[in-house]
Scaffold this active site. Structure first.
Site, PDB file in Angstrom:
ATOM      1  N   GLY A 287       0.818  -1.211   0.000  1.00 32.71           N
ATOM      2  CA  GLY A 287       0.000   0.000   0.000  1.00 32.71           C
ATOM      3  C   GLY A 287       0.851   1.260   0.000  1.00 32.71           C
ATOM      4  O   GLY A 287       0.551   2.225  -0.713  1.00 32.71           O
ATOM      5  N   CYS A 288       1.914   1.255   0.777  1.00 32.89           N
ATOM      6  CA  CYS A 288       2.771   2.437   0.858  1.00 32.89           C
ATOM      7  C   CYS A 288       3.529   2.664  -0.446  1.00 32.89           C
ATOM      8  O   CYS A 288       3.773   3.805  -0.841  1.00 32.89           O
ATOM      9  CB  CYS A 288       3.729   2.306   2.043  1.00 32.89           C
ATOM     10  SG  CYS A 288       2.843   2.253   3.622  1.00 32.89           S
ATOM     11  N   THR A 289       3.887   1.578  -1.114  1.00 35.68           N
ATOM     12  CA  THR A 289       4.533   1.696  -2.421  1.00 35.68           C
ATOM     13  C   THR A 289       3.558   2.283  -3.440  1.00 35.68           C
ATOM     14  O   THR A 289       3.916   3.187  -4.201  1.00 35.68           O
ATOM     15  CB  THR A 289       5.074   0.334  -2.890  1.00 35.68           C
ATOM     16  OG1 THR A 289       6.069  -0.102  -1.954  1.00 35.68           O
ATOM     17  CG2 THR A 289       5.681   0.428  -4.280  1.00 35.68           C
TER      18      THR A 289
ATOM     19  N   ALA B 174       3.232   6.016  -2.623  1.00 33.57           N
ATOM     20  CA  ALA B 174       4.448   6.749  -2.954  1.00 33.57           C
ATOM     21  C   ALA B 174       4.611   6.882  -4.474  1.00 33.57           C
ATOM     22  O   ALA B 174       4.993   7.951  -4.971  1.00 33.57           O
ATOM     23  CB  ALA B 174       5.668   6.058  -2.351  1.00 33.57           C
TER      24      ALA B 174
END
Length: 155
Positions: free
Chosen positions: A45-47, A50
């Site tokens: 999710g963070c990738t 970002a």
């Protein structure tokens, strides 16, 4: 847990970026700043989030915004994340989550049906004078940047 509201001064901070350089919010006065808090570098999710910021970075930058991502990861992991995914903005390390707490981006949340303490995925838009314009809590990783661009009227 403290929640920031539009019109409030953004809590100042100085954190270390992916290269070991100190970055202070007050040094960015005169610029509009997007500060987003995410749980962990190089997770799915963070990738996604970002990379959405990366893909939108030229439009955001043209509209006068500086983007800063903040997580509890150490600078070496942030550097690896930035290089791996070609991120063009600074990632800041807040290992003791003090800045997360100042922004209300740390607290209790539901995770797989359990209440746990952790990062509350959040984004803050800060104006040139250091005042919160928008405080967005519990945002989703997918589609958040597109909604943010719409909110900010960035094409």
């Amino acid at each position: 847990m403290t929640r920031l509201e539009p019109g409030m001064p953004a809590p100042d901070f100085t954190l270390t970026d992916q290269d070991g350089t100190a970055v202070g919010l007050s040094s960015l006065r005169g610029r509009r700043v997007i500060v987003y808090f995410y749980p962990a570098a190089m997770t799915p999710g963070c990738t996604t989030q970002a990379c959405d910021f990366r893909d939108s970075f030229p439009a955001l930058q043209s509209a006068g915004y500086t983007v800063l991502g903040v997580s509890r990861d150490e600078p070496a992991k942030l550097r690896q994340f930035r290089e791996r995914d070609g991120l063009s903005f600074d990632l800041l390390s807040d290992p003791d989550h003090a800045v997360h707490e100042a922004y209300g981006a740390w607290g209790e949340k539901m995770n797989y049906g359990k209440v746990v303490a952790g990062v509350i995925r959040s984004t803050f838009i800060i104006d040139e004078a250091g005042i919160i314009e928008h405080a967005l809590y519990n945002v989703r990783a997918t589609g958040h940047v597109a909604r943010l661009r719409s909110l900010l009227q960035v094409g």
